[in-house]
Design a protein around this motif. Structure first.
Motif, mmCIF file in Angstrom:
data_model
loop_
_atom_site.group_PDB
_atom_site.id
_atom_site.type_symbol
_atom_site.label_atom_id
_atom_site.label_comp_id
_atom_site.label_asym_id
_atom_site.label_seq_id
_atom_site.Cartn_x
_atom_site.Cartn_y
_atom_site.Cartn_z
ATOM 1 N N MET A 43 0.771 -1.344 -0.159
ATOM 2 C CA MET A 43 0.134 -0.033 -0.006
ATOM 3 C C MET A 43 0.887 1.082 -0.018
ATOM 4 O O MET A 43 1.653 1.515 0.629
ATOM 5 N N GLU A 44 0.537 2.109 -1.015
ATOM 6 C CA GLU A 44 1.591 3.311 -1.067
ATOM 7 C C GLU A 44 1.338 4.468 -0.172
ATOM 8 O O GLU A 44 2.083 4.975 0.097
ATOM 9 N N ASP A 45 -0.095 4.743 0.265
ATOM 10 C CA ASP A 45 -0.332 5.668 1.277
ATOM 11 C C ASP A 45 0.021 5.333 2.526
ATOM 12 O O ASP A 45 0.048 4.168 2.955
ATOM 13 N N VAL A 46 0.399 6.241 3.362
ATOM 14 C CA VAL A 46 0.760 5.876 4.830
ATOM 15 C C VAL A 46 -0.011 7.144 5.598
ATOM 16 O O VAL A 46 0.009 8.146 5.400
ATOM 17 N N ASN A 47 -0.900 6.405 6.650
ATOM 18 C CA ASN A 47 -1.672 7.125 7.654
ATOM 19 C C ASN A 47 -0.740 7.848 8.428
ATOM 20 O O ASN A 47 0.274 7.113 9.045
ATOM 21 N N ASP A 48 -0.878 9.220 8.872
ATOM 22 C CA ASP A 48 0.057 9.942 9.710
ATOM 23 C C ASP A 48 -0.673 11.091 10.298
ATOM 24 O O ASP A 48 -1.250 11.750 10.051
ATOM 25 N N SER A 49 -0.838 10.571 11.332
ATOM 26 C CA SER A 49 -1.573 11.408 12.403
ATOM 27 C C SER A 49 -0.793 12.762 12.875
ATOM 28 O O SER A 49 -1.626 13.713 13.658
ATOM 29 N N THR A 50 0.218 12.776 12.959
ATOM 30 C CA THR A 50 1.215 13.929 13.341
ATOM 31 C C THR A 50 0.538 15.242 12.400
ATOM 32 O O THR A 50 0.295 15.004 11.188
ATOM 33 N N GLN A 51 0.918 16.339 12.949
ATOM 34 C CA GLN A 51 0.548 17.611 12.229
ATOM 35 C C GLN A 51 1.754 18.565 11.558
ATOM 36 O O GLN A 51 1.569 19.361 10.883
ATOM 37 N N GLY A 87 12.804 9.804 -14.256
ATOM 38 C CA GLY A 87 12.366 9.894 -15.537
ATOM 39 C C GLY A 87 10.793 9.779 -15.489
ATOM 40 O O GLY A 87 10.446 9.670 -16.631
ATOM 41 N N GLY A 88 10.304 9.601 -14.400
ATOM 42 C CA GLY A 88 8.662 9.363 -14.374
ATOM 43 C C GLY A 88 8.094 9.515 -12.812
ATOM 44 O O GLY A 88 8.820 10.192 -12.281
ATOM 45 N N ALA A 89 7.327 8.721 -12.794
ATOM 46 C CA ALA A 89 6.704 8.579 -11.342
ATOM 47 C C ALA A 89 7.285 7.616 -10.410
ATOM 48 O O ALA A 89 7.445 6.333 -11.002
ATOM 49 N N LEU A 90 7.370 7.715 -9.048
ATOM 50 C CA LEU A 90 7.892 6.700 -8.164
ATOM 51 C C LEU A 90 6.708 6.795 -6.999
ATOM 52 O O LEU A 90 6.063 7.717 -6.609
ATOM 53 N N GLY A 91 6.443 5.595 -6.455
ATOM 54 C CA GLY A 91 5.824 5.596 -5.319
ATOM 55 C C GLY A 91 6.444 5.632 -4.128
ATOM 56 O O GLY A 91 7.766 5.606 -3.964
ATOM 57 N N LEU A 92 5.795 5.623 -2.881
ATOM 58 C CA LEU A 92 6.519 5.850 -1.675
ATOM 59 C C LEU A 92 7.360 4.723 -1.501
ATOM 60 O O LEU A 92 8.441 4.736 -0.912
ATOM 61 N N SER A 93 6.869 3.468 -1.419
ATOM 62 C CA SER A 93 7.960 2.397 -1.213
ATOM 63 C C SER A 93 9.041 2.122 -1.861
ATOM 64 O O SER A 93 10.125 1.961 -1.600
ATOM 65 N N GLU A 94 8.922 2.764 -3.350
ATOM 66 C CA GLU A 94 10.024 2.675 -4.198
ATOM 67 C C GLU A 94 11.098 3.763 -3.675
ATOM 68 O O GLU A 94 12.352 3.730 -3.610
ATOM 69 N N GLN A 134 1.398 14.644 -6.897
ATOM 70 C CA GLN A 134 0.848 13.201 -6.547
ATOM 71 C C GLN A 134 -0.032 12.970 -7.586
ATOM 72 O O GLN A 134 -1.294 13.664 -7.907
ATOM 73 N N GLU A 135 -0.090 11.876 -8.265
ATOM 74 C CA GLU A 135 -0.827 11.463 -9.311
ATOM 75 C C GLU A 135 -2.309 10.751 -8.753
ATOM 76 O O GLU A 135 -1.967 10.343 -7.742
ATOM 77 N N ALA A 136 -3.134 10.415 -9.687
ATOM 78 C CA ALA A 136 -4.243 9.582 -9.063
ATOM 79 C C ALA A 136 -3.740 8.296 -8.702
ATOM 80 O O ALA A 136 -4.447 7.554 -8.062
ATOM 81 N N SER A 137 -2.598 7.893 -9.271
ATOM 82 C CA SER A 137 -2.068 6.289 -8.868
ATOM 83 C C SER A 137 -1.538 6.458 -7.525
ATOM 84 O O SER A 137 -1.131 5.220 -6.963
ATOM 85 N N ARG A 138 -1.310 7.785 -6.760
ATOM 86 C CA ARG A 138 -0.641 7.869 -5.644
ATOM 87 C C ARG A 138 0.759 7.973 -5.815
ATOM 88 O O ARG A 138 1.688 8.038 -4.736
ATOM 89 N N ARG A 139 1.155 7.751 -7.143
ATOM 90 C CA ARG A 139 2.749 7.952 -7.373
ATOM 91 C C ARG A 139 3.080 9.232 -7.494
ATOM 92 O O ARG A 139 2.201 10.157 -7.640
ATOM 93 N N TYR A 140 4.343 9.357 -7.003
ATOM 94 C CA TYR A 140 4.569 10.954 -7.182
ATOM 95 C C TYR A 140 5.474 11.252 -8.655
ATOM 96 O O TYR A 140 6.405 10.469 -8.930
ATOM 97 N N THR A 141 5.513 12.420 -9.116
ATOM 98 C CA THR A 141 6.362 12.940 -9.795
ATOM 99 C C THR A 141 6.624 14.602 -9.673
ATOM 100 O O THR A 141 6.062 15.138 -8.780
ATOM 101 N N LEU A 142 7.561 14.995 -10.319
ATOM 102 C CA LEU A 142 8.249 16.378 -9.964
ATOM 103 C C LEU A 142 6.856 17.458 -10.531
ATOM 104 O O LEU A 142 6.204 17.312 -11.421
ATOM 105 N N GLY A 143 6.793 18.458 -9.739
ATOM 106 C CA GLY A 143 5.652 19.625 -9.777
ATOM 107 C C GLY A 143 6.231 20.619 -10.495
ATOM 108 O O GLY A 143 7.234 20.985 -10.958
ATOM 109 N N SER A 144 5.098 21.499 -11.014
ATOM 110 C CA SER A 144 5.306 22.418 -11.772
ATOM 111 C C SER A 144 6.087 23.537 -11.395
ATOM 112 O O SER A 144 6.567 24.380 -12.086
ATOM 113 N N ARG A 145 5.996 23.727 -9.995
ATOM 114 C CA ARG A 145 6.832 24.804 -9.559
ATOM 115 C C ARG A 145 8.298 24.933 -9.758
ATOM 116 O O ARG A 145 8.940 25.876 -9.728
#
Length: 277
Positions: free
Chosen positions: A1-9, A49-56, A83-94
């Motif tokens: 599972m790529e998402d991680v529950n994190d209760s800290t603020q 050169g593309g998207a990676l998930g948290l575990s990767e 963060q893409e719909a797949s929950r994977r991450y890629t570089l942002g426009s900023r």
């Protein structure tokens, strides 16, 4: 599972910088560990050169999954990662704005080296970098000749048909170079353009051995260009001289290529000295 529950603020960039006073939050040479880790993650995304998930990202970085999650959440909130719909991450426009300003600044800073190259060779000098799968020109000093080459800084070209592009491709592992070529294809711009990946990869091996690349009218008919990569640059940089084929002869290459190599070493030393400072 790529998402991680994190209760800290807390945000990722704040977590390590507020670590205990035993130095756990400090990076190398007194740096802030969380900032170093965030930049490491950005570079991993760029290298992928593309998207990676948290575990990767966790596996590649060696960081715990919750730590990676907090850092990525902060980078997403700031727009530097998307963060893409797949929950994977890629570089942002900023990052685009930062890259554009950085390129212009780098071009201005290194322009005197290009001017020196023009004085030594009499031909137009260019500075370019590999940005994703394209080569972008970031500075140019024109030749004093009335017939000369002109490339607008910011122009993007395919790497397979330019001397700077081939010099930069030669610096990549062969598998990475092949993947880049196959992603975007190798269209012909002139009859001289190399359009076969296997042929170009063999050509890159020659470039590695001789230390420079040549554009034999592969991007524009009648234009010849010599290029070398800047060694040990923190990013893929190359410099080149370009001119009409009638002037850019093999005899001219015997004079121009050593000047290119010497200038590339001087640029590398200048960048290293700035980084050390």
């Amino acid at each position: 599972m790529e998402d991680v529950n994190d209760s800290t603020q807390d945000t990722g960039l704040a977590v390590a910088s507020h670590a205990s006073h035993d130095g756990a939050g400090r990076g190398a040479a007194g740096g802030v560990q969380s900032i170093e880790r965030a930049f490491d993650l950005l570079e991993m995304l760029a290298d992928a050169g593309g998207a990676l998930g948290l575990s990767e990202l966790s596996t590649i970085s060696g960081l715990p999954l919750p730590t990676v999650h907090r850092l990525m959440r902060t980078l997403v909130n700031r727009g530097y990662v998307r963060q893409e719909a797949s929950r994977r991450y890629t570089l942002g426009s900023r990052l685009i704005r930062l890259g554009e300003i950085s390129s212009r600044t780098l071009g201005t800073w290194l322009r005197p080296f290009l001017a020196q190259l023009v004085r030594l060779t009499g031909e137009t000098a260019n500075l370019a970098m590999l940005d994703s799968d394209e080569v972008v020109y970031i500075a140019q000093v024109p030749s004093p000749h009335s017939m000369r080459m002109f490339t607008e800084p910011g122009r993007r070209v395919r790497p397979h048909c330019t001397a700077v592009g081939k010099a930069l491709l030669a610096g990549l592992p062969p598998g990475e170079a092949r993947a880049l070529l196959e992603r975007d294809g190798m269209p012909a711009y002139t009859p001289a353009t190399i359009t076969d990946p296997d042929l170009l990869l063999a050509h890159l091996e020659v470039i590695r051995k001789q230390g420079y690349a040549v554009d034999e009218g592969e991007q524009e008919v009648g234009v010849r260009c010599f290029a070398v990569a800047v060694p040990d640059a923190p990013g893929s940089l190359a410099i080149s001289t370009s001119g009409p084929q009638t002037r850019m002869t093999d005899d001219a290459a015997a004079r121009i290529v050593p000047a290119l190599k010497r200038t590339a070493r001087e640029i590398s030393q200048t960048i290293a000295a700035e980084g050390a400072g």
